[in-house]
Design an enzyme around this catalytic site. Structure first.
Site, PDB file in Angstrom:
ATOM      1  N   ASN A   1       0.853  -1.185   0.000  1.00  0.00           N
ATOM      2  CA  ASN A   1       0.000   0.000   0.000  1.00  0.00           C
ATOM      3  C   ASN A   1       0.892   1.239   0.000  1.00  0.00           C
ATOM      4  O   ASN A   1       1.597   1.492   0.983  1.00  0.00           O
ATOM      5  CB  ASN A   1      -0.903  -0.021   1.236  1.00  0.00           C
ATOM      6  CG  ASN A   1      -1.879   1.137   1.284  1.00  0.00           C
ATOM      7  OD1 ASN A   1      -1.495   2.287   1.105  1.00  0.00           O
ATOM      8  ND2 ASN A   1      -3.131   0.831   1.540  1.00  0.00           N
TER       9      ASN A   1
ATOM     10  N   GLY B   1       0.254   4.397   0.329  1.00  0.00           N
ATOM     11  CA  GLY B   1      -0.068   5.359   1.370  1.00  0.00           C
ATOM     12  C   GLY B   1       0.533   4.964   2.703  1.00  0.00           C
ATOM     13  O   GLY B   1       1.118   5.792   3.414  1.00  0.00           O
ATOM     14  N   LYS B   2       0.419   3.693   3.059  1.00  0.00           N
ATOM     15  CA  LYS B   2       1.027   3.211   4.296  1.00  0.00           C
ATOM     16  C   LYS B   2       2.547   3.352   4.241  1.00  0.00           C
ATOM     17  O   LYS B   2       3.185   3.768   5.213  1.00  0.00           O
ATOM     18  CB  LYS B   2       0.661   1.746   4.533  1.00  0.00           C
ATOM     19  CG  LYS B   2      -0.769   1.513   4.964  1.00  0.00           C
ATOM     20  CD  LYS B   2      -0.977   0.032   5.272  1.00  0.00           C
ATOM     21  CE  LYS B   2      -2.403  -0.245   5.679  1.00  0.00           C
ATOM     22  NZ  LYS B   2      -2.612  -1.679   6.004  1.00  0.00           N
TER      23      LYS B   2
ATOM     24  N   ASP C   1      -1.402  -4.509  10.223  1.00  0.00           N
ATOM     25  CA  ASP C   1      -2.752  -4.754   9.741  1.00  0.00           C
ATOM     26  C   ASP C   1      -3.608  -3.707  10.414  1.00  0.00           C
ATOM     27  O   ASP C   1      -3.556  -3.536  11.635  1.00  0.00           O
ATOM     28  CB  ASP C   1      -3.240  -6.156  10.075  1.00  0.00           C
ATOM     29  CG  ASP C   1      -4.465  -6.509   9.236  1.00  0.00           C
ATOM     30  OD1 ASP C   1      -4.412  -6.293   8.010  1.00  0.00           O
ATOM     31  OD2 ASP C   1      -5.463  -6.988   9.793  1.00  0.00           O
ATOM     32  N   SER C   2      -4.320  -2.973   9.615  1.00  0.00           N
ATOM     33  CA  SER C   2      -5.073  -1.862  10.174  1.00  0.00           C
ATOM     34  C   SER C   2      -6.405  -1.742   9.463  1.00  0.00           C
ATOM     35  O   SER C   2      -6.605  -2.268   8.366  1.00  0.00           O
ATOM     36  CB  SER C   2      -4.279  -0.553  10.047  1.00  0.00           C
ATOM     37  OG  SER C   2      -3.901  -0.324   8.701  1.00  0.00           O
TER      38      SER C   2
ATOM     39  N   GLY D   1      -7.594   5.732   1.824  1.00  0.00           N
ATOM     40  CA  GLY D   1      -8.571   4.856   2.473  1.00  0.00           C
ATOM     41  C   GLY D   1      -9.822   5.613   2.905  1.00  0.00           C
ATOM     42  O   GLY D   1     -10.398   6.386   2.148  1.00  0.00           O
ATOM     43  N   TYR D   2     -10.211   5.408   4.151  1.00  0.00           N
ATOM     44  CA  TYR D   2     -11.433   6.007   4.684  1.00  0.00           C
ATOM     45  C   TYR D   2     -11.195   7.377   5.313  1.00  0.00           C
ATOM     46  O   TYR D   2     -12.102   7.934   5.936  1.00  0.00           O
ATOM     47  CB  TYR D   2     -12.047   5.069   5.733  1.00  0.00           C
ATOM     48  CG  TYR D   2     -12.413   3.704   5.196  1.00  0.00           C
ATOM     49  CD1 TYR D   2     -13.607   3.495   4.517  1.00  0.00           C
ATOM     50  CD2 TYR D   2     -11.554   2.620   5.356  1.00  0.00           C
ATOM     51  CE1 TYR D   2     -13.947   2.247   4.025  1.00  0.00           C
ATOM     52  CE2 TYR D   2     -11.878   1.371   4.866  1.00  0.00           C
ATOM     53  CZ  TYR D   2     -13.067   1.189   4.190  1.00  0.00           C
ATOM     54  OH  TYR D   2     -13.406  -0.052   3.700  1.00  0.00           O
TER      55      TYR D   2
ATOM     56  N   HIS E   1      -3.638   6.333  14.280  1.00  0.00           N
ATOM     57  CA  HIS E   1      -3.494   4.995  14.859  1.00  0.00           C
ATOM     58  C   HIS E   1      -2.134   4.401  14.528  1.00  0.00           C
ATOM     59  O   HIS E   1      -1.510   3.728  15.352  1.00  0.00           O
ATOM     60  CB  HIS E   1      -4.603   4.092  14.341  1.00  0.00           C
ATOM     61  CG  HIS E   1      -4.726   4.046  12.845  1.00  0.00           C
ATOM     62  ND1 HIS E   1      -4.804   5.183  12.060  1.00  0.00           N
ATOM     63  CD2 HIS E   1      -4.782   3.001  11.978  1.00  0.00           C
ATOM     64  CE1 HIS E   1      -4.913   4.836  10.799  1.00  0.00           C
ATOM     65  NE2 HIS E   1      -4.886   3.522  10.711  1.00  0.00           N
ATOM     66  N   ARG E   2      -1.652   4.669  13.320  1.00  0.00           N
ATOM     67  CA  ARG E   2      -0.334   4.158  12.920  1.00  0.00           C
ATOM     68  C   ARG E   2       0.766   4.859  13.705  1.00  0.00           C
ATOM     69  O   ARG E   2       1.743   4.235  14.131  1.00  0.00           O
ATOM     70  CB  ARG E   2      -0.166   4.355  11.410  1.00  0.00           C
ATOM     71  CG  ARG E   2       0.906   3.492  10.782  1.00  0.00           C
ATOM     72  CD  ARG E   2       0.714   3.377   9.280  1.00  0.00           C
ATOM     73  NE  ARG E   2      -0.488   2.589   8.980  1.00  0.00           N
ATOM     74  CZ  ARG E   2      -1.586   3.080   8.404  1.00  0.00           C
ATOM     75  NH1 ARG E   2      -1.649   4.345   8.059  1.00  0.00           N
ATOM     76  NH2 ARG E   2      -2.615   2.307   8.182  1.00  0.00           N
TER      77      ARG E   2
END
Length: 202
Positions: free
Chosen positions: A9, A11-12, A69-70, A152-153, A179-180
């Site tokens: 991903n 973005g991650k 994993d998120s 994502g969201y 959160h990350r």
């Protein structure tokens, strides 16, 4: 520490690099290893899938592997989409559309802003040890996407302390509160305690 980010991903990968490279980590991503077989995410929890992916890519490459994993947990949907957040559809706009459809169908009488959280489980596997942490951030789901940052969201995730969605927050700000970011802070604290890698002097 030479580190493999076990994600495809982009973005991650960008978020991880912004935090980890200034601390002296030499970062590789799965783009460097295009022929590696993908890990099958068969676990029912974020922590289980992160562990599965980190072990998988560590075994294949011999490199220290950091996997996450998120996903998004929406209370009005009983915690869904959860571990299936990225698999809800094939693109970010379609995922957003599907989530709003689910809310309209299953929670039509709920307030237009619903309680939710982003969760991130991180697992770092090295030849010597495995570290696991989890981070989260609380917010609300709105009915209309706002903002152009993130992925994502993020356009639906409203963060009350800043009165913005995650997609309206500049990346440098999101990297401090997400959160990350929460999970990475916890992981780096564990590594500092054990004097692991290049962060010893940070």
């Amino acid at each position: 520490m030479h580190l493999l980010l076990a994600t495809s991903n982009p973005g991650k990968a960008r978020e991880f690099r912004r935090v980890l490279q200034p601390l002296g980590f030499e970062i590789e991503s799965l783009e460097t290893f295009p022929d590696l077989p993908a890990a099958e995410e068969t676990e029912s929890t974020f922590k289980g899938n992160a562990r599965l992916k980190a072990r998988h890519y560590h075994q294949l490459t011999g490199l220290p592997a950091l996997a996450d994993d998120s996903g998004l947990e929406v209370d009005a949907l009983g915690g869904r989409p959860g571990v299936r957040s990225s698999r809800l559809a094939d693109s970010d706009p379609e995922r957003i559309r599907r989530l709003l459809e689910m809310l309209a169908r299953e929670a039509p009488q709920r307030d237009s802003m619903r309680s939710a959280r982003f969760v991130c489980a991180l697992c770092l596997v090295t030849p010597e040890k495995t570290w696991e942490v989890e981070g989260r951030v609380e917010g609300l789901i709105i009915d209309t996407p706002r903002g152009r940052h993130g992925f994502g969201y993020d356009p639906l995730f409203y963060f009350p302390p800043l009165d913005r969605t995650f997609a309206q927050i500049p990346p440098q700000t999101k990297n401090r509160i997400s959160h990350r970011a929460d999970a990475l802070k916890k992981l780096l604290a564990l590594l500092r305690q054990e004097s692991a890698g290049p962060i010893d002097q940070c």
